[in-house]
Scaffold this motif. Sequence first.
Motif, PDB file in Angstrom:
ATOM      1  N   MET A   1       0.278  -1.059  -0.147  1.00 20.60           N
ATOM      2  CA  MET A   1      -0.103   0.066  -0.008  1.00 20.60           C
ATOM      3  C   MET A   1       0.670   1.616  -0.109  1.00 20.60           C
ATOM      4  N   GLN A   2       0.382   2.037  -0.957  1.00 21.29           N
ATOM      5  CA  GLN A   2       1.303   3.544  -1.351  1.00 21.29           C
ATOM      6  C   GLN A   2       1.183   4.361  -0.208  1.00 21.29           C
ATOM      7  N   ASN A   3       2.088   4.983   0.811  1.00 23.39           N
ATOM      8  CA  ASN A   3       1.388   5.702   0.943  1.00 23.39           C
ATOM      9  C   ASN A   3       1.321   7.213   0.771  1.00 23.39           C
ATOM     10  N   GLU A   4       0.010   8.216  -0.110  1.00 16.13           N
ATOM     11  CA  GLU A   4       0.144   9.303  -0.877  1.00 16.13           C
ATOM     12  C   GLU A   4       0.860  10.503   0.236  1.00 16.13           C
ATOM     13  N   ARG A   5       0.581   9.940   1.490  1.00 25.16           N
ATOM     14  CA  ARG A   5       1.063  11.469   2.382  1.00 25.16           C
ATOM     15  C   ARG A   5       2.902  11.392   1.752  1.00 25.16           C
ATOM     16  N   VAL A   6       3.866  10.980   0.920  1.00 24.20           N
ATOM     17  CA  VAL A   6       5.197  11.055   0.699  1.00 24.20           C
ATOM     18  C   VAL A   6       4.994  10.390  -0.804  1.00 24.20           C
ATOM     19  N   LYS A   7       6.366  12.066  -1.135  1.00 23.73           N
ATOM     20  CA  LYS A   7       6.875  11.741  -2.501  1.00 23.73           C
ATOM     21  C   LYS A   7       8.003  12.016  -2.782  1.00 23.73           C
ATOM     22  N   ILE A   8       9.054  11.048  -3.200  1.00 22.33           N
ATOM     23  CA  ILE A   8      10.577  10.801  -2.998  1.00 22.33           C
ATOM     24  C   ILE A   8      10.440  11.628  -4.393  1.00 22.33           C
ATOM     25  N   THR A   9      11.413  12.782  -4.111  1.00 19.60           N
ATOM     26  CA  THR A   9      12.054  13.318  -5.470  1.00 19.60           C
ATOM     27  C   THR A   9      13.059  13.905  -5.368  1.00 19.60           C
ATOM     28  N   GLY A  10      14.218  13.005  -4.993  1.00 19.19           N
ATOM     29  CA  GLY A  10      15.145  12.346  -5.275  1.00 19.19           C
ATOM     30  C   GLY A  10      16.352  12.104  -4.340  1.00 19.19           C
ATOM     31  N   THR A  11      17.076  10.651  -5.049  1.00 18.20           N
ATOM     32  CA  THR A  11      18.036  10.189  -4.279  1.00 18.20           C
ATOM     33  C   THR A  11      19.086   9.893  -4.687  1.00 18.20           C
ATOM     34  N   GLU A  12      20.306  10.292  -3.838  1.00 17.74           N
ATOM     35  CA  GLU A  12      21.351  10.264  -4.023  1.00 17.74           C
ATOM     36  C   GLU A  12      22.447   9.028  -3.323  1.00 17.74           C
ATOM     37  N   ILE A  13      22.878   8.508  -4.233  1.00 22.64           N
ATOM     38  CA  ILE A  13      24.208   7.363  -3.304  1.00 22.64           C
ATOM     39  C   ILE A  13      25.450   8.152  -2.495  1.00 22.64           C
ATOM     40  N   LEU A  14      25.268   8.099  -1.477  1.00 25.93           N
ATOM     41  CA  LEU A  14      26.774   9.167  -0.762  1.00 25.93           C
ATOM     42  C   LEU A  14      27.408   7.847  -0.412  1.00 25.93           C
ATOM     43  N   LYS A  22      22.201   6.165   1.266  1.00 25.84           N
ATOM     44  CA  LYS A  22      21.427   6.942   0.250  1.00 25.84           C
ATOM     45  C   LYS A  22      20.858   7.895   0.805  1.00 25.84           C
ATOM     46  N   LYS A  23      21.246   9.358   0.502  1.00 24.09           N
ATOM     47  CA  LYS A  23      20.089  11.050   0.827  1.00 24.09           C
ATOM     48  C   LYS A  23      18.951  10.768   0.146  1.00 24.09           C
ATOM     49  N   VAL A  24      18.144  10.559   0.358  1.00 21.01           N
ATOM     50  CA  VAL A  24      17.201  10.961  -0.159  1.00 21.01           C
ATOM     51  C   VAL A  24      15.987  11.520   0.288  1.00 21.01           C
ATOM     52  N   ILE A  25      15.314  13.014  -0.180  1.00 22.73           N
ATOM     53  CA  ILE A  25      15.078  14.434  -0.772  1.00 22.73           C
ATOM     54  C   ILE A  25      13.437  13.710  -0.993  1.00 22.73           C
ATOM     55  N   TYR A  26      12.284  14.370   0.258  1.00 20.75           N
ATOM     56  CA  TYR A  26      10.769  13.525  -0.025  1.00 20.75           C
ATOM     57  C   TYR A  26      10.036  14.911   0.746  1.00 20.75           C
ATOM     58  N   GLU A  27       9.006  15.295   0.204  1.00 16.34           N
ATOM     59  CA  GLU A  27       7.650  15.582  -0.156  1.00 16.34           C
ATOM     60  C   GLU A  27       7.093  14.550   1.355  1.00 16.34           C
ATOM     61  N   TYR A  28       6.445  15.444   2.530  1.00 17.22           N
ATOM     62  CA  TYR A  28       5.682  14.621   3.344  1.00 17.22           C
ATOM     63  C   TYR A  28       4.506  15.742   3.995  1.00 17.22           C
ATOM     64  N   GLN A  29       2.931  15.034   3.195  1.00 17.68           N
ATOM     65  CA  GLN A  29       2.001  16.112   4.750  1.00 17.68           C
ATOM     66  C   GLN A  29       2.194  15.386   5.463  1.00 17.68           C
ATOM     67  N   LYS A  30       2.549  17.023   6.610  1.00 11.53           N
ATOM     68  CA  LYS A  30       2.342  16.305   8.194  1.00 11.53           C
ATOM     69  C   LYS A  30       0.764  16.540   7.896  1.00 11.53           C
ATOM     70  N   ALA A  31       0.525  16.552   9.617  1.00  9.57           N
ATOM     71  CA  ALA A  31      -1.129  15.819   9.188  1.00  9.57           C
ATOM     72  C   ALA A  31      -1.839  16.892   9.933  1.00  9.57           C
ATOM     73  N   ASP A  32      -1.520  18.099   9.800  1.00  6.28           N
ATOM     74  CA  ASP A  32      -2.823  19.139   9.272  1.00  6.28           C
ATOM     75  C   ASP A  32      -2.409  19.880   7.406  1.00  6.28           C
ATOM     76  N   GLY A  33      -1.542  19.272   7.359  1.00  7.34           N
ATOM     77  CA  GLY A  33      -2.222  18.712   5.734  1.00  7.34           C
ATOM     78  C   GLY A  33      -1.436  19.509   4.961  1.00  7.34           C
ATOM     79  N   THR A  34      -0.695  20.053   5.763  1.00  7.54           N
ATOM     80  CA  THR A  34       0.947  21.070   4.960  1.00  7.54           C
ATOM     81  C   THR A  34       2.059  20.109   4.353  1.00  7.54           C
ATOM     82  N   TRP A  35       2.394  20.823   3.506  1.00  4.72           N
ATOM     83  CA  TRP A  35       4.043  20.049   2.669  1.00  4.72           C
ATOM     84  C   TRP A  35       4.738  20.650   3.292  1.00  4.72           C
ATOM     85  N   GLN A  36       5.985  19.525   3.807  1.00  6.56           N
ATOM     86  CA  GLN A  36       7.379  20.401   3.754  1.00  6.56           C
ATOM     87  C   GLN A  36       8.488  19.069   2.796  1.00  6.56           C
TER      88      GLN A  36
END
Length: 193
Positions: A1-14, A22-36
């Motif tokens: 089941m995919q979590n729709e509150r997480v959107k991976i935008t970039g991955t870098e192998i360190l 890996k360093k993973v950059i992602y957008e995360y939707q907080k409980a109040d609905g805002t994205w971070q």
Amino acid sequence: MQNERVKITGTEILSNNWYTLKKVIYEYQKADGTWQIQQREAYDRGNGATILLYNRERKTVVLTRQFRLPTFINGNPNGMMIEACAGLLDKDDAATCIVRETEEETGYRVHQPRKIFEAYMSPGSVTEVLHFFVAEYDHSMQVHPGGGIEQEQEDIEVLEMPATLALEMIGDGRIKDAKTIMLLQYAALHQLV
């Protein structure tokens, strides 16, 4: 089941030396609905399996002792850890892996280990899922002295001890390995020893 509150935008192998960091950059939707936008590092070493060998009649367990560099650099004076036998799956299923690892590390050939649960051991930074097993043993099952695989630079001491002593060693700090503590407490809770 995919979590729709997480959107991976970039991955870098360190690092891709021993395992993959890996360093993973992602957008995360907080409980109040805002994205971070967040970023985390994740260490991928594959999944693993661990086992507690126990003898119900003799009330003993088989554990191992070996040097663990990360504990040494974090204050463990000699770097030695007492642990339950464990290893990486290496493209095998968990049961096949733990049978192989048990024989390599302890010298015991187990048949039909019983899986008891799975757990993430350090979910904040490591991707690994660890499969936990138990198996009853007796001395007729020991096919060699154990000690690990030379090519893998393993130097493992096999320890057979009363389960009561192993449980005491948790309390006094001689056993600090999480998987081992979990397996010993499972054995005590389920009266395996």
